[in-house]
Design a protein around this motif. Structure first.
Motif, mmCIF file in Angstrom:
data_model
loop_
_atom_site.group_PDB
_atom_site.id
_atom_site.type_symbol
_atom_site.label_atom_id
_atom_site.label_comp_id
_atom_site.label_asym_id
_atom_site.label_seq_id
_atom_site.Cartn_x
_atom_site.Cartn_y
_atom_site.Cartn_z
ATOM 1 N N ALA A 114 0.820 -1.212 0.000
ATOM 2 C CA ALA A 114 0.000 0.000 0.000
ATOM 3 C C ALA A 114 0.854 1.262 0.000
ATOM 4 C CB ALA A 114 -0.933 0.000 1.210
ATOM 5 N N GLY A 115 1.963 1.220 0.728
ATOM 6 C CA GLY A 115 2.816 2.393 0.793
ATOM 7 C C GLY A 115 3.689 2.575 -0.428
ATOM 8 N N ASN A 116 3.705 1.577 -1.301
ATOM 9 C CA ASN A 116 4.565 1.626 -2.484
ATOM 10 C C ASN A 116 3.802 1.932 -3.762
ATOM 11 O OD1 ASN A 116 6.810 0.959 -0.912
ATOM 12 N ND2 ASN A 116 6.455 -1.234 -1.169
ATOM 13 N N ASN A 117 2.518 2.284 -3.612
ATOM 14 C CA ASN A 117 1.723 2.603 -4.795
ATOM 15 C C ASN A 117 2.117 3.985 -5.317
ATOM 16 O OD1 ASN A 117 -0.562 1.945 -6.599
ATOM 17 N ND2 ASN A 117 -1.399 3.829 -5.749
ATOM 18 N N ILE A 118 2.488 4.046 -6.590
ATOM 19 C CA ILE A 118 2.918 5.288 -7.220
ATOM 20 C C ILE A 118 1.950 5.611 -8.352
ATOM 21 C CG2 ILE A 118 4.793 6.487 -8.403
ATOM 22 C CD1 ILE A 118 6.706 4.378 -7.216
ATOM 23 N N VAL A 119 1.472 6.844 -8.389
ATOM 24 C CA VAL A 119 0.588 7.282 -9.466
ATOM 25 C C VAL A 119 1.335 8.293 -10.329
ATOM 26 C CG1 VAL A 119 -1.603 8.367 -10.074
ATOM 27 C CG2 VAL A 119 -1.458 6.929 -8.032
ATOM 28 N N PHE A 120 1.545 7.943 -11.591
ATOM 29 C CA PHE A 120 2.195 8.837 -12.541
ATOM 30 C C PHE A 120 1.125 9.548 -13.361
ATOM 31 C CE2 PHE A 120 5.324 5.411 -11.897
ATOM 32 C CZ PHE A 120 6.431 6.158 -11.523
ATOM 33 N N GLU A 121 1.276 10.855 -13.500
ATOM 34 C CA GLU A 121 0.375 11.638 -14.333
ATOM 35 C C GLU A 121 1.037 11.818 -15.698
ATOM 36 O OE1 GLU A 121 -1.291 15.088 -12.372
ATOM 37 O OE2 GLU A 121 -0.862 14.194 -10.407
ATOM 38 N N VAL A 122 0.376 11.308 -16.723
ATOM 39 C CA VAL A 122 0.979 11.251 -18.052
ATOM 40 C C VAL A 122 0.165 12.060 -19.056
ATOM 41 C CG1 VAL A 122 1.619 9.718 -19.966
ATOM 42 C CG2 VAL A 122 1.939 8.963 -17.592
ATOM 43 N N ALA A 123 0.857 12.914 -19.807
ATOM 44 C CA ALA A 123 0.260 13.597 -20.947
ATOM 45 C C ALA A 123 0.410 12.661 -22.141
ATOM 46 C CB ALA A 123 0.954 14.930 -21.203
ATOM 47 N N GLY A 124 -0.685 12.017 -22.516
ATOM 48 C CA GLY A 124 -0.643 11.021 -23.571
ATOM 49 C C GLY A 124 -0.810 11.619 -24.954
ATOM 50 N N PRO A 125 -0.826 10.775 -25.976
ATOM 51 C CA PRO A 125 -0.992 11.258 -27.352
ATOM 52 C C PRO A 125 -2.370 11.868 -27.572
ATOM 53 C CG PRO A 125 -1.093 8.853 -27.266
ATOM 54 C CD PRO A 125 -0.679 9.317 -25.906
ATOM 55 N N ILE A 143 10.721 4.281 -13.167
ATOM 56 C CA ILE A 143 10.542 5.422 -14.061
ATOM 57 C C ILE A 143 11.235 5.259 -15.413
ATOM 58 C CG2 ILE A 143 11.047 7.882 -14.367
ATOM 59 C CD1 ILE A 143 10.380 8.307 -11.460
ATOM 60 N N PRO A 144 12.503 4.834 -15.489
ATOM 61 C CA PRO A 144 13.133 4.685 -16.816
ATOM 62 C C PRO A 144 12.391 3.689 -17.709
ATOM 63 C CG PRO A 144 14.799 4.673 -15.089
ATOM 64 C CD PRO A 144 13.472 4.590 -14.397
ATOM 65 N N GLU A 145 11.911 2.608 -17.137
ATOM 66 C CA GLU A 145 11.197 1.597 -17.924
ATOM 67 C C GLU A 145 9.910 2.179 -18.504
ATOM 68 O OE1 GLU A 145 9.734 -3.047 -17.433
ATOM 69 O OE2 GLU A 145 9.936 -1.776 -15.650
ATOM 70 N N ILE A 146 9.179 2.923 -17.686
ATOM 71 C CA ILE A 146 7.936 3.530 -18.142
ATOM 72 C C ILE A 146 8.214 4.659 -19.128
ATOM 73 C CG2 ILE A 146 5.938 4.900 -17.406
ATOM 74 C CD1 ILE A 146 5.953 3.301 -14.800
ATOM 75 N N ARG A 147 9.174 5.508 -18.797
ATOM 76 C CA ARG A 147 9.476 6.666 -19.648
ATOM 77 C C ARG A 147 9.951 6.238 -21.038
ATOM 78 N NH1 ARG A 147 12.538 10.201 -16.310
ATOM 79 N NH2 ARG A 147 10.632 11.392 -15.899
ATOM 80 N N GLN A 148 10.719 5.170 -21.113
ATOM 81 C CA GLN A 148 11.212 4.691 -22.407
ATOM 82 C C GLN A 148 10.052 4.328 -23.331
ATOM 83 O OE1 GLN A 148 13.616 1.139 -22.199
ATOM 84 N NE2 GLN A 148 14.462 1.428 -24.235
ATOM 85 N N LEU A 149 9.038 3.679 -22.765
ATOM 86 C CA LEU A 149 7.874 3.313 -23.560
ATOM 87 C C LEU A 149 7.044 4.541 -23.926
ATOM 88 C CD1 LEU A 149 5.977 1.286 -24.846
ATOM 89 C CD2 LEU A 149 4.997 0.830 -22.584
ATOM 90 N N LEU A 150 6.866 5.443 -22.988
ATOM 91 C CA LEU A 150 6.081 6.649 -23.251
ATOM 92 C C LEU A 150 6.705 7.506 -24.341
ATOM 93 C CD1 LEU A 150 5.121 7.745 -19.613
ATOM 94 C CD2 LEU A 150 3.649 6.628 -21.288
ATOM 95 N N ASN A 151 8.029 7.606 -24.335
ATOM 96 C CA ASN A 151 8.719 8.424 -25.334
ATOM 97 C C ASN A 151 8.443 7.943 -26.758
ATOM 98 O OD1 ASN A 151 9.828 10.068 -23.375
ATOM 99 N ND2 ASN A 151 11.803 9.008 -23.325
ATOM 100 N N LYS A 152 8.248 6.656 -26.914
ATOM 101 C CA LYS A 152 7.978 6.093 -28.241
ATOM 102 C C LYS A 152 6.572 6.413 -28.727
ATOM 103 C CE LYS A 152 11.159 2.187 -27.635
ATOM 104 N NZ LYS A 152 11.281 0.698 -27.556
ATOM 105 N N GLN A 154 4.988 9.530 -27.995
ATOM 106 C CA GLN A 154 4.785 10.968 -27.844
ATOM 107 C C GLN A 154 4.044 11.290 -26.538
ATOM 108 O OE1 GLN A 154 3.681 9.460 -31.078
ATOM 109 N NE2 GLN A 154 5.907 9.594 -31.350
ATOM 110 N N SER A 155 4.453 10.657 -25.459
ATOM 111 C CA SER A 155 3.830 10.849 -24.157
ATOM 112 C C SER A 155 4.908 11.144 -23.115
ATOM 113 C CB SER A 155 3.043 9.603 -23.751
ATOM 114 O OG SER A 155 2.074 9.271 -24.736
ATOM 115 N N THR A 156 4.530 11.935 -22.104
ATOM 116 C CA THR A 156 5.507 12.332 -21.092
ATOM 117 C C THR A 156 4.904 12.290 -19.695
ATOM 118 O OG1 THR A 156 4.877 14.662 -21.399
ATOM 119 C CG2 THR A 156 6.775 13.852 -22.658
ATOM 120 N N ILE A 157 5.761 11.999 -18.699
ATOM 121 C CA ILE A 157 5.355 12.067 -17.298
ATOM 122 C C ILE A 157 5.373 13.533 -16.871
ATOM 123 C CG2 ILE A 157 5.943 11.422 -14.935
ATOM 124 C CD1 ILE A 157 7.222 8.882 -16.044
ATOM 125 N N GLU A 158 4.253 13.994 -16.319
ATOM 126 C CA GLU A 158 4.121 15.394 -15.938
ATOM 127 C C GLU A 158 4.159 15.554 -14.415
ATOM 128 O OE1 GLU A 158 4.105 17.793 -18.149
ATOM 129 O OE2 GLU A 158 4.106 16.397 -19.848
#
Length: 286
Positions: A114-125, A143-152, A154-158
């Motif tokens: 429960a304490g390890n739940n992370i919510v990322f806010e993403v600006a998607g395509p 984060i690097p694993e998620i960001r690498q996929l998002l970059n492909k 046109q999405s970014t973590i905000e």
């Protein structure tokens, strides 16, 4: 004059041969183009079918993950003493759900992470807002694993708050409306009786979701228990309040392709989109 006539015949013959060669070249080019287009069409169809299969698998894993989480919340982590959990795990294994996903669902249901739940806010395509929930204690790994996929895509973590305003966070009690455990009464009357704010149906029409302030979820769960009614689901979900409108079918398909890939990451537990219900799945739990 004979020489002129001979030259004319030779020229005519050469012209005929040249036209024949040109026709042959055009025919070869046409065949090559046809094969190329056929190959392109075949590749397009393969990609389309693969994307559809990925989306179908993502939705299946979402439901299986939710079933395991809910089984643990309602009956504990001991599968031998929790038939609901045994059934959910067996169904997940039969559908080739990764072991890491199954174990993650059990930990999520037990509250272990429960304490390890992370919510990322993403600006998607195409302006689509995405809430991406992940389980894990090491953000440097996640984060690097998620960001690498998002970059492909046109999405970014905000930054915090830039996307979340498009959603309402609600406590949810799910009541089964189909099958042997179907609730026979009116879910709206039940919502009033236990103190819920409103009732919405899930996408499949199999469950009525009674919504409340997350802080009141335990109270509503206890009120339901007093009526001897067992919920099909208890949890915290996000609901879009400002949907992204006007996307074409191709754009929605592109967004859902990204969702499918995100769901395949072991660290991702749920993806919620700012799409209206008619455009695609708002919420995917995996």
């Amino acid at each position: 004059s004979c020489d002129c006539a001979m030259s004319a015949l030779i020229a005519a013959g050469l012209a005929t041969r040249l036209r024949a060669v040109q026709r042959a070249q055009i025919a070869v080019m046409a065949v090559a183009a046809s094969r190329a287009m056929a190959g392109h069409s075949k590749w397009h169809n393969i990609k389309h079918h693969k994307a559809a299969a990925d989306q179908k698998r993502g939705k299946l894993f979402s439901r299986l993950y939710r079933d395991i989480v809910n089984a643990v919340r309602l009956g504990g982590t001991d599968a031998d003493a929790n038939p609901r959990l045994t059934k959910a795990i067996d169904a997940a294994r039969a559908s080739s759900m990764p072991k890491a996903k199954i174990q993650g669902a059990i930990r999520t249901g037990s509250g272990e992470e429960a304490g390890n739940n992370i919510v990322f806010e993403v600006a998607g395509p195409f302006g689509v807002g995405i809430l991406l929930e992940s389980q894990g204690s090491d953000r440097k790994v996640i984060i690097p694993e998620i960001r690498q996929l998002l970059n492909k895509h046109q999405s970014t973590i905000e930054k915090e708050g830039s996307i979340a305003w498009k959603f309402d966070k609600k406590g949810v009690i799910g009541i089964s409306m189909t099958g042997d455990e179907a609730y026979q009464g009116d879910p709206e009357d039940l919502a009033i009786e236990i103190g819920a704010e409103e009732v919405v149906a899930d996408e499949e029409g199999e469950m009525a979701k009674l919504l409340c302030d997350p802080m009141n979820l335990t109270t509503l769960k206890n009120n339901l228990a007093k009526l001897s009614i067992e919920p099909a689901y208890v949890g915290i979900d996000y609901f879009v309040n400002t949907p992204t409108e006007g996307l074409s079918e191709e754009q929605v398909e592109s967004v859902m392709n990204l969702v499918s890939k995100l769901e395949n990451l072991d660290c991702v537990t749920r993806v919620t989109l700012s799409l209206p219900p008619s455009s695609g799945s708002q919420e995917e739990e995996s």
